[in-house]
Motif scaffolding. Structure first.
Motif, short mmCIF file in Angstrom:
data_model
loop_
_atom_site.label_atom_id
_atom_site.label_comp_id
_atom_site.label_asym_id
_atom_site.label_seq_id
_atom_site.Cartn_x
_atom_site.Cartn_y
_atom_site.Cartn_z
N UNK A 17 74.15 15.80 29.61
CA UNK A 17 72.86 16.14 29.21
C UNK A 17 72.95 17.48 29.06
N UNK A 18 71.88 17.84 28.38
CA UNK A 18 71.15 19.18 28.27
C UNK A 18 70.71 19.95 29.14
N UNK A 19 70.98 21.37 29.76
CA UNK A 19 70.22 21.83 31.15
C UNK A 19 71.12 23.12 31.48
N UNK A 20 69.78 23.53 32.16
CA UNK A 20 69.98 25.22 31.91
C UNK A 20 69.46 26.63 30.86
N UNK A 21 68.85 25.87 29.89
CA UNK A 21 67.99 27.20 29.56
C UNK A 21 66.53 27.37 29.93
N UNK A 22 65.89 28.44 29.61
CA UNK A 22 64.99 28.90 29.99
C UNK A 22 63.72 28.58 28.76
N UNK A 23 62.63 28.03 28.89
CA UNK A 23 61.97 27.66 28.10
C UNK A 23 60.72 29.23 27.82
N UNK A 24 60.23 29.65 27.14
CA UNK A 24 59.07 30.37 26.80
C UNK A 24 58.01 29.63 25.63
N UNK A 25 56.97 29.09 26.52
CA UNK A 25 55.75 28.21 25.60
C UNK A 25 54.62 29.66 25.43
N UNK A 26 54.50 29.45 24.91
CA UNK A 26 53.02 31.10 24.04
C UNK A 26 52.25 29.38 23.88
N UNK A 27 50.59 30.16 24.28
CA UNK A 27 50.03 29.03 24.43
C UNK A 27 48.58 29.78 23.42
N UNK A 28 47.86 28.78 22.76
CA UNK A 28 46.75 29.75 21.89
C UNK A 28 45.65 28.41 22.12
N UNK A 29 44.28 28.99 21.29
CA UNK A 29 43.53 27.97 21.76
C UNK A 29 43.57 26.90 21.71
N UNK A 30 43.93 26.98 19.71
CA UNK A 30 43.96 25.40 18.72
C UNK A 30 43.37 25.77 17.94
N UNK A 31 43.27 24.32 17.23
CA UNK A 31 42.45 24.64 14.99
C UNK A 31 42.80 23.48 14.87
N UNK A 32 42.17 23.33 14.05
CA UNK A 32 41.94 21.89 13.81
C UNK A 32 43.10 21.77 12.37
#
Length: 349
Positions: A17-32
């Motif tokens: 299995x894949x494991x051991x990484x750190x995710x950095x997920x940036x988020x903004x409001x959105x768009x059509x």
């Protein structure tokens, strides 16, 4: 590439299995997805149905939204989006800029942490969805995710609803990753310095210095402030820190609030009215900056640079300068990377 491995102490027949990484997920409001009627309607329906944005009871609000607002507003909002659309790429400027920000932030973080970190972005409304990106990160071996809403100042209708959606996505994971959310960074020195640099660059390119710099923040109902939302106070502090960094006196900078919606009283002064009042007071040359937005979008490119500019000029104003958002400027990416690094302590050092 981050390869799958067999977990420590697992039997030899255990699947890798894949494991051991750190995710950095940036988020903004959105768009059509597009500025035509049905994509606009889907986007507006999701946005305006969010209880963090419009907190009226559903029995009262939804009939108005579905029968009245969503039959008309997709046309007017679609026309506004069309006027700023990135036609070459077939997407909104917010999407284009967020992609560029993500690429630069990824490069900065991979340079520091290597393949141990995965950097991507999502939108609260529209695509790519928060759910899809959390699912992808888990599939790619992220057992820890740092969720980073790109709103310098905290508000329930922005930061909190983005976090809500992140937590909903985690609820669907069989093996949940550990999770952290990034707090507001309205007083982060690197962010303030990046804002100041953008002002200094803009002013250096002008033949005549503006009489006033208007810091136009997205508005919210005054009622939210009375309920304990810290947004107004954080906006005021951002303006004060920017003024101090620039070395200005209080007469040269002001905070205002834009994008009023509905019948309630919102945070004041309203940008569209205040710029007209400045013109009537003899302040014929102004600049406007939008410190609450991490990327240029419909509220800056269309509302500020068209509607608010028009209000100023109709009242007798002469020179209106919009200073773009920090977008993917190097100083901004450096500030975001600093915030991420601070919040990764203990996970990646």
């Amino acid at each position: 590439m981050f390869d799958a491995t067999r977990p420590a102490h697992a039997p030899t027949d255990h699947p890798k299995v894949k494991m051991g990484r750190v995710g950095v997920l940036i988020a903004n409001l959105g768009t059509p997805d597009d500025y035509t009627y049905w994509p606009m309607r889907r986007y507006l329906n999701e946005f305006l149905s969010d209880k963090r944005v419009i907190d009226y009871p559903a029995w009262k609000w939804q009939p108005i939204l579905q029968a009245i607002i969503l039959t008309k507003r997709p046309f007017s909002s679609g026309a506004a989006y069309k006027s700023i659309w990135n036609h070459d790429k077939g997407e909104s400027p917010l999407m284009s800029i967020t992609k560029d920000q993500t690429a630069k932030l990824r490069a900065a973080l991979v340079e520091r942490y290597g393949d141990n970190v995965m950097v991507d972005f999502c939108m609260r409304y529209g695509n790519p969805s928060t759910r899809s990106k959390v699912r992808q990160m888990v599939a790619e071996g992220c057992d820890r995710i740092l969720f980073f809403p790109l709103y310098p100042q905290y508000a329930g209708a922005t930061t909190a609803t983005a976090n809500d959606q992140f937590f909903r996505a985690l609820m669907e994971e069989t093996w949940q990753p550990s999770a952290r959310t990034v707090p507001a960074y309205f007083d982060e020195p690197a962010y303030i310095d990046a804002l100041a640099q953008s002002v200094e660059r803009a002013y250096a390119a002008m033949d005549q210095q503006p009489d006033v710099l208007v810091c136009s923040y997205h508005g919210m109902p005054e009622r939210y402030l009375m309920q304990g939302d810290p947004y107004h106070c954080q906006c005021a502090k951002t303006t004060r820190l920017l003024r101090e960094r620039l070395g200005w006196d209080e007469s040269r900078i002001v905070s205002t609030f834009q994008s009023r919606f509905g019948p309630e009283e919102w945070l004041k002064p309203y940008t569209v009215e205040h710029v007209a009042e400045l013109a009537r007071q003899g302040k014929k040359n102004i600049a406007v900056i939008a410190p609450a937005f991490s990327a240029d979008c419909i509220e800056t490119l269309e509302e500020i640079n068209e509607e608010i500019r028009e209000s100023f000029e109709h009242a007798g104003g002469e020179t209106f300068t919009y200073i773009p958002c920090l977008n993917d400027e190097d100083a901004h990416i450096g500030a975001l990377a600093k915030v991420v690094e601070d919040n990764l302590r203990g996970w990646l050092d």
